[in-house]
Design a protein around this motif. Structure first.
Motif, PDB file in Angstrom:
ATOM      1  N   LEU A  76      -3.265  -2.408  -2.171  1.00  0.00           N
ATOM      2  CA  LEU A  76      -3.295  -0.950  -2.069  1.00  0.00           C
ATOM      3  C   LEU A  76      -4.082  -0.488  -0.840  1.00  0.00           C
ATOM      4  N   GLY A  77      -3.710   0.685  -0.338  1.00  0.00           N
ATOM      5  CA  GLY A  77      -4.452   1.294   0.771  1.00  0.00           C
ATOM      6  C   GLY A  77      -4.400   0.502   2.058  1.00  0.00           C
ATOM      7  N   VAL A  78      -3.237  -0.017   2.417  1.00  0.00           N
ATOM      8  CA  VAL A  78      -3.101  -0.854   3.620  1.00  0.00           C
ATOM      9  C   VAL A  78      -3.120   0.006   4.886  1.00  0.00           C
ATOM     10  N   LEU A  79      -3.911  -0.417   5.859  1.00  0.00           N
ATOM     11  CA  LEU A  79      -3.982   0.220   7.171  1.00  0.00           C
ATOM     12  C   LEU A  79      -3.873  -0.865   8.238  1.00  0.00           C
ATOM     13  N   VAL A  80      -3.135  -0.585   9.310  1.00  0.00           N
ATOM     14  CA  VAL A  80      -2.926  -1.564  10.378  1.00  0.00           C
ATOM     15  C   VAL A  80      -3.814  -1.231  11.560  1.00  0.00           C
ATOM     16  N   SER A  81      -4.512  -2.229  12.068  1.00  0.00           N
ATOM     17  CA  SER A  81      -5.392  -2.038  13.212  1.00  0.00           C
ATOM     18  C   SER A  81      -4.588  -1.994  14.505  1.00  0.00           C
ATOM     19  N   PRO A  82      -4.941  -1.109  15.453  1.00  0.00           N
ATOM     20  CA  PRO A  82      -4.263  -1.114  16.762  1.00  0.00           C
ATOM     21  C   PRO A  82      -4.393  -2.481  17.429  1.00  0.00           C
ATOM     22  N   GLN A  83      -3.325  -2.916  18.064  1.00  0.00           N
ATOM     23  CA  GLN A  83      -3.278  -4.239  18.680  1.00  0.00           C
ATOM     24  C   GLN A  83      -2.745  -4.086  20.096  1.00  0.00           C
ATOM     25  N   ASP A  84      -3.527  -4.511  21.095  1.00  0.00           N
ATOM     26  CA  ASP A  84      -3.110  -4.360  22.496  1.00  0.00           C
ATOM     27  C   ASP A  84      -1.746  -4.997  22.735  1.00  0.00           C
ATOM     28  N   GLY A  85      -0.800  -4.214  23.241  1.00  0.00           N
ATOM     29  CA  GLY A  85       0.517  -4.728  23.596  1.00  0.00           C
ATOM     30  C   GLY A  85       1.502  -4.780  22.450  1.00  0.00           C
ATOM     31  N   TRP A  86       1.031  -4.613  21.225  1.00  0.00           N
ATOM     32  CA  TRP A  86       1.899  -4.726  20.064  1.00  0.00           C
ATOM     33  C   TRP A  86       2.098  -3.372  19.391  1.00  0.00           C
ATOM     34  N   PRO A  88       3.097  -1.779  15.784  1.00  0.00           N
ATOM     35  CA  PRO A  88       3.330  -2.111  14.380  1.00  0.00           C
ATOM     36  C   PRO A  88       4.282  -1.126  13.711  1.00  0.00           C
ATOM     37  N   LYS A  89       5.060  -1.634  12.773  1.00  0.00           N
ATOM     38  CA  LYS A  89       5.918  -0.808  11.932  1.00  0.00           C
ATOM     39  C   LYS A  89       5.611  -1.158  10.482  1.00  0.00           C
ATOM     40  N   VAL A  90       5.233  -0.159   9.698  1.00  0.00           N
ATOM     41  CA  VAL A  90       4.845  -0.373   8.306  1.00  0.00           C
ATOM     42  C   VAL A  90       5.949   0.124   7.385  1.00  0.00           C
ATOM     43  N   THR A  91       6.384  -0.736   6.477  1.00  0.00           N
ATOM     44  CA  THR A  91       7.429  -0.390   5.508  1.00  0.00           C
ATOM     45  C   THR A  91       6.819  -0.336   4.112  1.00  0.00           C
ATOM     46  N   THR A  92       7.097   0.753   3.393  1.00  0.00           N
ATOM     47  CA  THR A  92       6.606   0.886   2.023  1.00  0.00           C
ATOM     48  C   THR A  92       7.758   0.764   1.034  1.00  0.00           C
ATOM     49  N   THR A  93       7.430   0.364  -0.183  1.00  0.00           N
ATOM     50  CA  THR A  93       8.424   0.167  -1.239  1.00  0.00           C
ATOM     51  C   THR A  93       7.927   0.810  -2.535  1.00  0.00           C
ATOM     52  N   LYS A  94       8.832   1.400  -3.293  1.00  0.00           N
ATOM     53  CA  LYS A  94       8.467   1.966  -4.594  1.00  0.00           C
ATOM     54  C   LYS A  94       8.236   0.819  -5.576  1.00  0.00           C
ATOM     55  N   LEU A  95       7.118   0.854  -6.244  1.00  0.00           N
ATOM     56  CA  LEU A  95       6.736  -0.224  -7.147  1.00  0.00           C
ATOM     57  C   LEU A  95       7.506  -0.151  -8.459  1.00  0.00           C
ATOM     58  N   LYS A  96       7.928  -1.313  -8.957  1.00  0.00           N
ATOM     59  CA  LYS A  96       8.578  -1.364 -10.264  1.00  0.00           C
ATOM     60  C   LYS A  96       7.597  -0.979 -11.370  1.00  0.00           C
ATOM     61  N   THR A  97       6.337  -1.399 -11.174  1.00  0.00           N
ATOM     62  CA  THR A  97       5.290  -1.064 -12.138  1.00  0.00           C
ATOM     63  C   THR A  97       4.177  -0.326 -11.410  1.00  0.00           C
ATOM     64  N   PRO A  98       4.058   0.984 -11.573  1.00  0.00           N
ATOM     65  CA  PRO A  98       2.991   1.745 -10.905  1.00  0.00           C
ATOM     66  C   PRO A  98       1.612   1.202 -11.274  1.00  0.00           C
ATOM     67  N   VAL A  99       0.668   1.395 -10.352  1.00  0.00           N
ATOM     68  CA  VAL A  99      -0.695   0.900 -10.555  1.00  0.00           C
ATOM     69  C   VAL A  99      -1.620   2.083 -10.804  1.00  0.00           C
ATOM     70  N   LYS A 100      -2.364   2.016 -11.901  1.00  0.00           N
ATOM     71  CA  LYS A 100      -3.304   3.083 -12.220  1.00  0.00           C
ATOM     72  C   LYS A 100      -4.657   2.787 -11.594  1.00  0.00           C
ATOM     73  N   THR A 105      -2.397   7.447 -10.122  1.00  0.00           N
ATOM     74  CA  THR A 105      -1.383   6.398 -10.253  1.00  0.00           C
ATOM     75  C   THR A 105      -0.676   6.184  -8.920  1.00  0.00           C
ATOM     76  N   ILE A 106      -0.624   4.929  -8.483  1.00  0.00           N
ATOM     77  CA  ILE A 106       0.031   4.566  -7.219  1.00  0.00           C
ATOM     78  C   ILE A 106       1.456   4.119  -7.518  1.00  0.00           C
ATOM     79  N   THR A 107       2.431   4.765  -6.886  1.00  0.00           N
ATOM     80  CA  THR A 107       3.837   4.428  -7.125  1.00  0.00           C
ATOM     81  C   THR A 107       4.488   3.725  -5.935  1.00  0.00           C
TER      82      THR A 107
END
Length: 247
Positions: A76-86, A88-100, A105-107
């Motif tokens: 949970l709470g993923v953050l990507v650090s800046p990277q010289d020359g790179w 980043p592309k972050v993809t999220t997905t809806k969870l089958k089982t939400p997390v409380k 509640t995180i979905t």
């Protein structure tokens, strides 16, 4: 040429070949995509994961890195650090089982991070830092499958998992062990961010080298043992000749 000189030369050749083989094996074993640190406490919060990607090709550079995060036990709470020359592309997905959580509640959770635009040349590696808000507390490990694409189009799939008791597969997926609170390699719940430094090859690196140090000490011990065998052979030859080796 005396029998003593032949014996010593053979012993020296065996010692050199064995030592070279051990060092080569160590290099091959360390050339996997790995995650650092190797373990965290279950439910750890506000920490950092570093994915180390070495370049294994002599004639191509790494041009794309994809890391897949598990969604059955989401980070949970993923953050990507800046990277010289790179980029980043972050993809999220809806969870089958939400997390409380205490904040609600995180979905949705991050399921993939892709880095493009940079380059890891032959003989170099790159560290990709990913911050997290909370790790799951209901599993003993997290497997992060990864794809490494080279400039010549070749893709190495770091997705294989070793069964209990089996040898490490050829292309193992990075695995993070989750331990009981307070027994992991870092802090019990919060691990400070590692310091960033420059490697000898010029790529950015992040401190997390306990596994490399242990591997190096192990190899050094084996090499010393082999050299000891060579010395024993020398002593035996001296005893048989009754003096110094003949010219």
């Amino acid at each position: 040429m005396s029998r003593v000189r032949i014996t010593l030369r053979r012993a020296g050749a065996v010692t050199a070949l064995t030592a070279a083989g051990l060092l080569a094996a160590a290099g091959a074993a360390s050339a996997h995509v790995t995650v650092h640190p190797e373990s965290y406490a279950k439910g750890a919060t506000d920490g950092l994961l570093t994915f180390r990607v070495p370049n294994e090709e002599d004639t191509a550079s790494t041009a794309k890195v994809q890391v897949f995060l598990p969604t059955d036990h989401p980070v949970l709470g993923v953050l990507v650090s800046p990277q010289d020359g790179w980029t980043p592309k972050v993809t999220t997905t809806k969870l089958k089982t939400p997390v409380k959580t205490d904040d609600g509640t995180i979905t949705d959770a991050v399921s993939e991070i892709t880095w493009t635009g940079g380059k890891i040349a032959a003989g170099q590696y790159e560290d990709f830092n990913v911050a997290f808000g909370q790790l799951p507390d209901n599993t003993d490990q997290l497997t992060f499958k990864a794809l490494q694409t080279y400039s010549d189009g070749k893709t190495v799939r770091w997705i294989e998992a070793a069964a209990s008791g089996d040898e490490e597969p050829e292309n193992p997926a990075p695995v993070l062990k989750l331990t009981a609170n307070g027994t992991d390699e870092g802090a019990s719940s919060t691990t400070p961010l590692p310091a960033t430094s420059k490697s000898s090859t010029g790529t950015k690196t992040t401190a997390s080298s306990s596994d490399s140090t242990a591997r190096g000490l192990g190899i050094a011990g084996l090499v010393v043992g082999v050299l000891g065998l060579g010395a024993a052979g020398f002593a035996l030859a001296r005893g048989r000749s009754g003096g110094t080796p003949a010219e």
